[in-house]
Design an enzyme around this catalytic site. Structure first.
Site, short mmCIF file in Angstrom:
data_model
loop_
_atom_site.label_atom_id
_atom_site.label_comp_id
_atom_site.label_asym_id
_atom_site.label_seq_id
_atom_site.Cartn_x
_atom_site.Cartn_y
_atom_site.Cartn_z
N SER A 182 -10.64 3.35 3.60
CA SER A 182 -9.33 3.14 2.98
C SER A 182 -8.16 3.20 3.95
O SER A 182 -7.11 2.63 3.66
CB SER A 182 -9.13 4.14 1.85
OG SER A 182 -9.34 5.46 2.30
N HIS A 210 -12.27 -0.09 -2.40
CA HIS A 210 -11.46 -1.18 -1.82
C HIS A 210 -12.24 -2.48 -1.67
O HIS A 210 -11.76 -3.42 -1.05
CB HIS A 210 -10.90 -0.76 -0.47
CG HIS A 210 -9.91 0.35 -0.58
ND1 HIS A 210 -8.60 0.14 -0.95
CD2 HIS A 210 -10.04 1.68 -0.43
CE1 HIS A 210 -7.96 1.30 -1.00
NE2 HIS A 210 -8.82 2.25 -0.69
N LYS A 241 -7.74 -0.44 -8.25
CA LYS A 241 -7.21 -1.18 -7.10
C LYS A 241 -7.21 -2.68 -7.43
O LYS A 241 -6.38 -3.10 -8.22
CB LYS A 241 -7.98 -0.76 -5.87
CG LYS A 241 -7.53 0.66 -5.52
CD LYS A 241 -8.34 1.46 -4.59
CE LYS A 241 -7.66 2.82 -4.43
NZ LYS A 241 -8.52 3.85 -3.94
C1 LIG Z 1 -8.55 5.25 -4.05
C2 LIG Z 1 -9.89 5.76 -3.70
C3 LIG Z 1 -10.55 6.67 -4.53
C4 LIG Z 1 -9.88 7.30 -5.71
O1 LIG Z 1 -9.76 6.42 -6.76
P1 LIG Z 1 -8.65 6.70 -7.89
O2 LIG Z 1 -9.08 5.84 -9.00
O3 LIG Z 1 -7.36 6.32 -7.29
O4 LIG Z 1 -8.73 8.16 -8.20
C5 LIG Z 1 -11.85 7.02 -4.22
N1 LIG Z 1 -12.45 6.53 -3.11
C6 LIG Z 1 -11.83 5.68 -2.27
C7 LIG Z 1 -12.55 5.17 -1.07
C8 LIG Z 1 -10.52 5.29 -2.53
O5 LIG Z 1 -9.89 4.49 -1.69
#
Ligand SMILES: *Cc1c(COP(=O)(O)O)cnc(C)c1O
Length: 393
Positions: A182, A210, A241
């Site tokens: 990320s 992602h 996302k």
């Molecule tokens: C954003 C993210 C999360 C968390 O997800 P949310 O739905 O925002 O709680 C978990 N793992 C990774 C790799 C992320 O980038």
């Protein structure tokens, strides 16, 4: 207030401030989109995970509104009590089918999914092999599980193999990795990870936060991109996302899902997601499955920025995706870079330790399918000028 407590807070905050590590929230006036409004002024948004622009898409909004009108706002109870509506079940079936998995379970957020999955499946008798750059929610899940943690240097497959060879004599072994990292935008070598997992009889869990909607011919994620979908035991991803809504899923065998329904505390002890959120996620997935043009746009823009920023001399680490880190190293300088961009009407946040390792503070630039060519050119122009001003290029 208790005097010692008051002093504790003041000192901690002052210490963060001095190191350039104190964080503050940016308040947006309107929707999360390619442009945003802050204090009435328009900014180009280059720091959202809303890769396909679905957050503010008419079809998602309509699906959510219709769902609220039909079934109300809240869900009133946890999934196991009486908070599961037909839409929850339908979305779980849709995701399982999309992913080619036996079964699927939705969690309220990605953070909660990783916490619940990892802490329920693994305990002190197990060993978890974990990439050093894995997301905080994976680390927290491992801490909560009490499993033995072996962290390998980022992407280092020979170090991982060495650990797999040495660390035996436990009940279960699992490799857990982000599929797209990320803060760095590079991919885990899932082909090699799957190969090592087979060779050393080890499970694999991936986090596709992602990658869903971004990678793979059909937008299924990095497992599809590497052609290893059938070789991953636990496939987790988020609906927050590229999908444009909120929530997370885990796909796997029927028994894995039954186990999690019974044991994952962050699934059991929390109120179900509102069905409007579920309906919007479902619509987002439909768009991802049918509109490959949107994904193509995202990748064209991604490669355009990669090429031009590298040509200017910026250090983008090993990014391979729409997440583009611009290495600054010094945290104070990274904040200054971000502030200078802000003055020019561009929103890109500075990412500092402890989110990234010490001395690797950076700007984290993300592209959206909905940015125009003109906006990308403006971005490049401003980045070049401020990059020179700050002696980064
Ligand atoms: C954003 C993210 C999360 C968390 O997800 P949310 O739905 O925002 O709680 C978990 N793992 C990774 C790799 C992320 O980038």
């Amino acid at each position: 207030m208790n005097e010692n407590f008051r002093l504790f807070l003041t000192r901690e905050l002052e210490s963060l401030n001095q190191k350039g590590l104190k964080r503050q929230m940016q308040i947006l006036d309107g929707a999360q989109d390619a442009h945003v409004y802050i204090n009435g002024k328009e900014y180009l948004n280059f720091c959202s995970n809303n890769y396909l622009g679905l957050v503010n898409h008419n079809r998602l909004k309509k699906a959510a509104i219709e769902e609220i009108e039909a079934n109300g706002v809240g869900s009133g109870a946890s999934r196991l009590v009486c908070g599961t509506l037909k839409v929850h079940q339908l979305l779980e079936e849709k995701i399982a089918q999309f992913k080619g998995a036996e079964s699927c379970l939705i969690f309220n957020t990605g953070y909660m999914a990783n916490l619940g999955i990892i802490s329920s499946l693994f305990d002190a008798n197990d060993i978890i092999f974990c990439d050093k750059f894995n997301h905080a929610s994976i680390i927290d899940g491992i801490m909560l599980s009490g499993a033995k943690l072996k962290r390998y240097p980022h992407g280092d497959m020979s170090a991982l193999e060495e650990m797999l060879r040495k660390e035996t004599g436990c009940r279960k072994r699992v490799i857990i990795t982000d599929s797209v990292f990320s803060m760095d935008g590079d991919m885990a070598p899932l082909d090699k990870i799957v190969f090592l997992a087979k060779k050393y009889d080890c499970l694999v869990m991936i986090d596709e936060a992602h990658a869903l909607g971004v990678l793979g011919k059909n937008g299924k994620g990095a497992a599809e991109y590497f052609g290893v979908e059938k070789d991953i035991d636990i496939q987790m991803g988020t609906l927050s996302k590229a999908v444009g809504s909120l929530g997370a899923y885990v796909c796997g065998s029927k028994d894995l899902i039954s186990f999690l329904i019974n044991r994952a505390r962050s699934f059991i002890y929390t109120t179900a997601l509102p069905t409007s959120v579920i309906a919007a996620a479902s619509e987002g997935l439909d768009i991802i499955q049918t509109d490959s043009l949107l994904r193509k746009e995202l990748w064209n823009k991604t490669f355009f920025l990669h090429n031009n920023l590298r040509k200017m001399g910026f250090d983008l680490l090993n990014t391979q995706t729409p997440i583009i880190p611009i290495l600054v190293k010094d945290a104070v300088k990274a904040v200054k870079f971000s502030q200078r961009l802000f003055e020019k009407g561009i929103l890109i946040s500075a990412i500092r330790p402890p989110t990234v390792p010490p001395h690797t503070a950076r700007l984290r630039l993300t592209v959206m399918a909905t940015h125009t060519q003109q906006e990308l050119e403006k971005l490049l122009d401003v980045l070049e000028r401020i990059g020179q001003e700050l002696c980064l290029i």
